[in-house]
Design a protein around this motif. Structure first.
Motif, short mmCIF file in Angstrom:
data_model
loop_
_atom_site.label_atom_id
_atom_site.label_comp_id
_atom_site.label_asym_id
_atom_site.label_seq_id
_atom_site.Cartn_x
_atom_site.Cartn_y
_atom_site.Cartn_z
N PHE A 1 20.87 -0.39 -18.43
CA PHE A 1 22.21 -0.89 -18.09
C PHE A 1 23.25 -0.47 -19.12
CE2 PHE A 1 19.61 -4.00 -15.62
CZ PHE A 1 20.03 -3.57 -14.37
N ASP A 2 22.83 0.42 -20.04
CA ASP A 2 23.74 1.04 -21.00
C ASP A 2 24.50 0.01 -21.82
OD1 ASP A 2 24.66 3.38 -22.16
OD2 ASP A 2 26.43 3.48 -20.87
N PHE A 3 23.76 -1.00 -22.29
CA PHE A 3 24.35 -2.04 -23.12
C PHE A 3 24.20 -1.64 -24.58
CE2 PHE A 3 24.44 -6.04 -25.42
CZ PHE A 3 25.53 -6.68 -24.84
N ASP A 4 25.29 -1.46 -25.27
CA ASP A 4 25.26 -0.98 -26.65
C ASP A 4 25.27 -2.08 -27.70
OD1 ASP A 4 25.21 1.69 -25.90
OD2 ASP A 4 27.39 1.83 -25.82
N GLY A 5 25.39 -3.32 -27.28
CA GLY A 5 25.47 -4.41 -28.24
C GLY A 5 24.11 -4.83 -28.77
N LEU A 6 24.11 -5.91 -29.52
CA LEU A 6 22.87 -6.45 -30.08
C LEU A 6 21.95 -6.93 -28.96
CD1 LEU A 6 24.39 -8.68 -32.92
CD2 LEU A 6 23.27 -6.45 -33.18
N TYR B 1 16.96 -11.18 -12.90
CA TYR B 1 16.15 -11.43 -14.08
C TYR B 1 14.66 -11.20 -13.85
CZ TYR B 1 16.29 -16.11 -11.94
OH TYR B 1 16.24 -17.17 -11.07
N MET B 2 13.90 -11.42 -14.90
CA MET B 2 12.45 -11.23 -14.89
C MET B 2 11.79 -12.59 -14.68
SD MET B 2 12.43 -8.76 -18.28
CE MET B 2 10.65 -8.63 -18.45
N ALA C 1 22.73 -10.28 -27.51
CA ALA C 1 23.93 -10.43 -26.69
C ALA C 1 23.71 -10.00 -25.24
CB ALA C 1 25.09 -9.62 -27.28
N PHE C 2 22.61 -9.29 -24.98
CA PHE C 2 22.36 -8.80 -23.63
C PHE C 2 21.71 -9.88 -22.77
CE2 PHE C 2 19.48 -6.60 -20.59
CZ PHE C 2 20.47 -6.02 -19.80
N HIS D 1 15.82 -13.86 -26.30
CA HIS D 1 15.35 -15.16 -26.79
C HIS D 1 14.26 -15.72 -25.88
CE1 HIS D 1 15.46 -18.99 -28.86
NE2 HIS D 1 15.65 -19.61 -27.71
N ASP D 2 14.41 -15.55 -24.56
CA ASP D 2 13.38 -16.00 -23.62
C ASP D 2 12.06 -15.27 -23.86
OD1 ASP D 2 15.29 -17.67 -22.38
OD2 ASP D 2 15.83 -16.09 -20.95
#
Length: 137
Positions: free
Chosen positions: A38-43, A54-55, A46-47, A8-9
């Motif tokens: 980071f192997d995040f499988d969600g939407l 952070y960036m 949601a990450f 969203h950012d």
């Protein structure tokens, strides 16, 4: 200065049209690359980068010697007093910017993105980036 913790950012930065489409596309690629790393499988929505670091997108007028709001205070010379893991100069479509990654712990790192126009007139910072491997010409 803009901070990115969620997709969203990134989308807010794109919508604001403060930066070029080339640069904002790169920021989105970076964010999605971190999600994958980071192997995040969600939407995508949601990450979050909250627990990883952070960036931070710096802009012309930001004081790179005092970035206390993002963890680099003036007493230690801000970004210039940090010890980055690496510095890359990125070039696309005639534009250039720097990516500076500072590892704070084994599990937390901050990535600072610096468009060339934000530092083009600061010889000290350009020399620092070059010394660290950004190959600034």
């Amino acid at each position: 200065m803009r901070t990115i913790k969620t997709i969203h950012d990134v989308r807010l930065i794109c919508a604001a049209q403060v930066f070029s489409d080339t640069f904002t596309s790169y920021l989105e690629e970076e964010f999605l690359g971190l999600k994958e790393a980071f192997d995040f499988d969600g939407l995508d929505e949601a990450f979050t980068l909250d627990i990883y670091g952070y960036m931070v997108v710096l802009e012309k007028g930001d004081n790179l010697r005092d970035l206390s709001v993002v963890g680099l205070d003036r007493e230690t010379e801000g970004l210039l007093g940090s010890f980055p893991e690496f510095v890359d100069k990125v070039e696309r479509d005639g534009e250039s910017w720097f990516k500076v990654v500072c590892v704070l712990t084994n599990e937390y790192a901050m990535a600072y993105y610096i468009p060339m126009e934000a530092v083009a007139e600061d010889i000290e910072i350009l020399n620092w980036l070059n010394w660290l491997g950004g190959k600034v010409e």
